[in-house]
Write an enzyme that holds these catalytic residues in place. Structure first.
Site, PDB file in Angstrom:
ATOM      1  N   GLY A  42       0.811  -1.216   0.000  1.00  0.00           N
ATOM      2  CA  GLY A  42       0.000   0.000   0.000  1.00  0.00           C
ATOM      3  C   GLY A  42       0.841   1.261   0.000  1.00  0.00           C
ATOM      4  N   GLU A  63      10.129   3.587   6.287  1.00  0.00           N
ATOM      5  CA  GLU A  63      10.099   2.122   6.152  1.00  0.00           C
ATOM      6  C   GLU A  63      11.453   1.574   6.605  1.00  0.00           C
ATOM      7  OE1 GLU A  63       8.046  -0.662   5.025  1.00  0.00           O
ATOM      8  OE2 GLU A  63       9.890  -1.579   5.768  1.00  0.00           O
ATOM      9  N   CYS A 189      -4.883 -12.207   3.665  1.00  0.00           N
ATOM     10  CA  CYS A 189      -5.208 -13.279   2.737  1.00  0.00           C
ATOM     11  C   CYS A 189      -5.810 -14.494   3.447  1.00  0.00           C
ATOM     12  CB  CYS A 189      -4.016 -13.701   1.893  1.00  0.00           C
ATOM     13  SG  CYS A 189      -4.587 -14.695   0.500  1.00  0.00           S
ATOM     14  N   ASP A 326      -3.783  -3.459   5.076  1.00  0.00           N
ATOM     15  CA  ASP A 326      -4.113  -4.390   6.151  1.00  0.00           C
ATOM     16  C   ASP A 326      -4.304  -3.749   7.524  1.00  0.00           C
ATOM     17  OD1 ASP A 326      -3.759  -6.251   4.176  1.00  0.00           O
ATOM     18  OD2 ASP A 326      -1.941  -7.153   5.002  1.00  0.00           O
ATOM     19  N   ALA A 337      -4.563  -7.380  -3.479  1.00  0.00           N
ATOM     20  CA  ALA A 337      -5.552  -7.029  -4.507  1.00  0.00           C
ATOM     21  C   ALA A 337      -6.469  -5.921  -3.995  1.00  0.00           C
ATOM     22  CB  ALA A 337      -6.377  -8.257  -4.877  1.00  0.00           C
ATOM     23  N   CYS A 369      -8.965 -13.133  -3.958  1.00  0.00           N
ATOM     24  CA  CYS A 369      -8.150 -14.174  -3.350  1.00  0.00           C
ATOM     25  C   CYS A 369      -8.008 -15.325  -4.340  1.00  0.00           C
ATOM     26  CB  CYS A 369      -8.819 -14.652  -2.055  1.00  0.00           C
ATOM     27  SG  CYS A 369      -7.769 -15.798  -1.165  1.00  0.00           S
TER      28      CYS A 369
END
Ligand SMILES: Cc1cc2nc3c(=O)[nH]c(=O)nc-3n(C[C@H](O)[C@H](O)[C@H](O)COP(=O)(O)OP(=O)(O)OC[C@H]3O[C@@H](n4cnc5c(N)ncnc54)[C@H](O)[C@@H]3O)c2cc1C
Length: 441
Positions: A42, A63, A189, A326, A337, A369
């Site tokens: 993302g 990051e 997932c 997430d 996705a 998925c």
């Protein structure tokens, strides 16, 4: 002193546009138009979009990791179809060149003051903030883990540390239970625990060990999949392949000395447990939003996820903060996705906000998925917030197909590395509209 040195060296970079100044404590402070926390699927894709719009270094990405992983490939790595090295690329190569990479961990948010602090104590100020921190894996919430990963037969496709043990466990499998777990928390997932199982089941068949194996799916959930159309297809798969499914079973302890896995029976008010012997145990860990995020109640909902509007992806209390992926409260299945479906919404709405306009772009909850059911087949689930199938191809994607498998194994990684991380892939909605022209879908 270190801060002062760093300040000089950064200012020396030509084209530097961010504003630098020292605080009274001589702490380096930096200021950016947009700060993105997290350089995963993302964060990287949103930062790429904005850094091609704004002048150099107006976007900063915080990051800490050196390697960016395409996590969906770990399902294939566990089954021996890809190597772990193929799933990772140097972070320096995937983060947008036009953005400034702050190679650090964010350690505290001050949303009312439009700033955050990094682990080294640097202050980062922003006009707009995008939070994309992913999920935290909580293996340690299961008694006996992570130590049990040092013993034979215990593996997990969810971590670079343990994914290699999946194939090893299959190779060494002799006789007994092959157990695949699903925790009692939201996970990324949600199909991946089953994918590991279907691939393993086919492996055992191909290597003439299937009659010695009792393959079972012990899941905290009460259904095999959340969307009826795909649940029906998967129910058929488990039946045909003689896989035992034990619903509402939560893994709470692993006892490697006796090769036993202990499950809490979630529907039993007394909290009774049931113990299973294992020869192979594939663990999907409990997951939560990162502790740092959970600690900041201004940013999160009760469950600890970044609390954003499910349509606009804007934070519900801080209008200059957006979220993706997430770590957010979005009530959809957490996948890369889904991130592809979200990044253009964040981009468009944030631009509208910068221009003082009303946010008008709406995310429909699109997620996908690819439910790999072995070494050559896949059910390609795609759906929205309401669990309504949103299939890209004008065929029944609930059917196990080799074409879907090929897309998952070969095309999707290319789409991810070449298009999505460069900010050019916004999910398949346009393709879907073209392929369904005249069908009313
Ligand atoms: C085994 C497996 C199979 C999967 N299969 C699929 C699939 O088939 N299809 C699919 O679409 N998706 C799949 N996924 C899910 C997909 O990988 C994730 O949903 C996706 O990566 C989420 O993107 P994200 O940006 O939210 O989080 P991530 O990509 O996890 O990125 C989060 C980033 O935030 C950084 N971060 C965390 N804390 C901090 C901090 N304090 N400061 C700064 N940075 C921080 C992390 O280092 C990380 O780089 C799978 C995942 C796994 C593990």
């Amino acid at each position: 002193m270190a801060a002062i040195f760093k300040c000089k060296s950064v200012i020396g970079v030509s084209g530097w546009n961010a504003r630098f100044f020292s605080t009274s404590k001589q702490r380096l402070s930096q200021s950016y138009k947009i700060v993105v926390v997290g350089g995963g699927a993302g964060g990287c894709s949103v930062a790429a979009k904005f850094s091609s719009l704004l002048p150099k270094n107006h976007v900063a990405i915080i990051e800490p990791n050196d390697t960016h992983y395409y996590q969906p490939m770990w399902t294939m790595v566990g089954g021996g179809m890809k190597k772990l090295e193929q799933s990772g690329r140097p972070m320096s190569e995937v983060l947008p060149k036009n953005a400034r990479w702050i190679k650090e961990r964010a350690s505290e948010f001050f949303p009312k003051e439009n700033r955050l602090v990094t682990a080294s104590g640097e202050e980062i100020h922003y006009d707009y903030l995008v939070i994309a921190m992913g999920l935290q894996l909580d293996y340690d919430k299961i008694k006996g883990l992570p130590e049990a990963f040092n013993t034979p037969g215990v593996c997990s496709n969810y971590s670079t540390l343990y994914v290699g043990k999946t194939l090893e466990s299959l190779k060494n499998f002799k006789e007994g239970n092959a157990i695949f777990t699903f925790p009692n928390t939201p996970i990324k997932c949600a199909g991946a625990p089953q994918k590991a199982m279907y691939i393993s089941e086919e492996y055992l068949r191909k290597h003439n060990k299937r009659d010695k194996a009792n393959v079972m799916f012990n899941t905290s959930l009460g259904a095999i999949f959340g969307v009826k159309k795909y649940a029906e297809a998967l129910e058929k798969v488990v039946k045909e392949r003689n896989i035992a499914v034990n619903f509402r079973h939560e893994l709470v302890e692993v006892k490697p000395d006796t090769k036993e896995a202990v499950f809490r029976l979630l529907d039993d008010p007394a909290g009774t447990t049931k113990t299973f012997k294992y020869e192979m145990l594939h663990v999907t860990p409990p997951m939560s939003s990162p502790a740092l995020l959970r600690a900041n109640k201004q940013l999160t909902n009760e469950a600890g996820y970044l609390e954003i509007d499910k349509s606009t992806l804007q934070h519900v209390r801080f209008s200059n903060i957006f979220g993706i992926g997430d770590c957010t409260s979005l009530p959809t299945s957490k996948t890369a996705a889904a991130v592809a479906g979200q990044n253009k919404i964040v981009f468009d709405n944030l631009r509208l906000l910068m221009d003082g306009k009303k946010l008008s772009k709406k995310y429909d909850g699109y997620t996908s998925c690819p439910l790999v059911t072995g070494y050559s087949k896949c059910i390609l689930a795609e759906f929205d917030y309401d669990g309504k199938p949103l299939e890209t191809l004008p065929i029944n994607q609930a059917k196990e197909r080799m074409t879907s498998f090929f897309m998952k194994k070969e095309l999707m990684p290319q789409l991810y590395w070449k298009l999505m991380l460069n900010g050019w892939w916004n999910g398949p909605s346009t393709i879907r509209k073209i392929l369904h022209l005249g069908t009313g879908h």
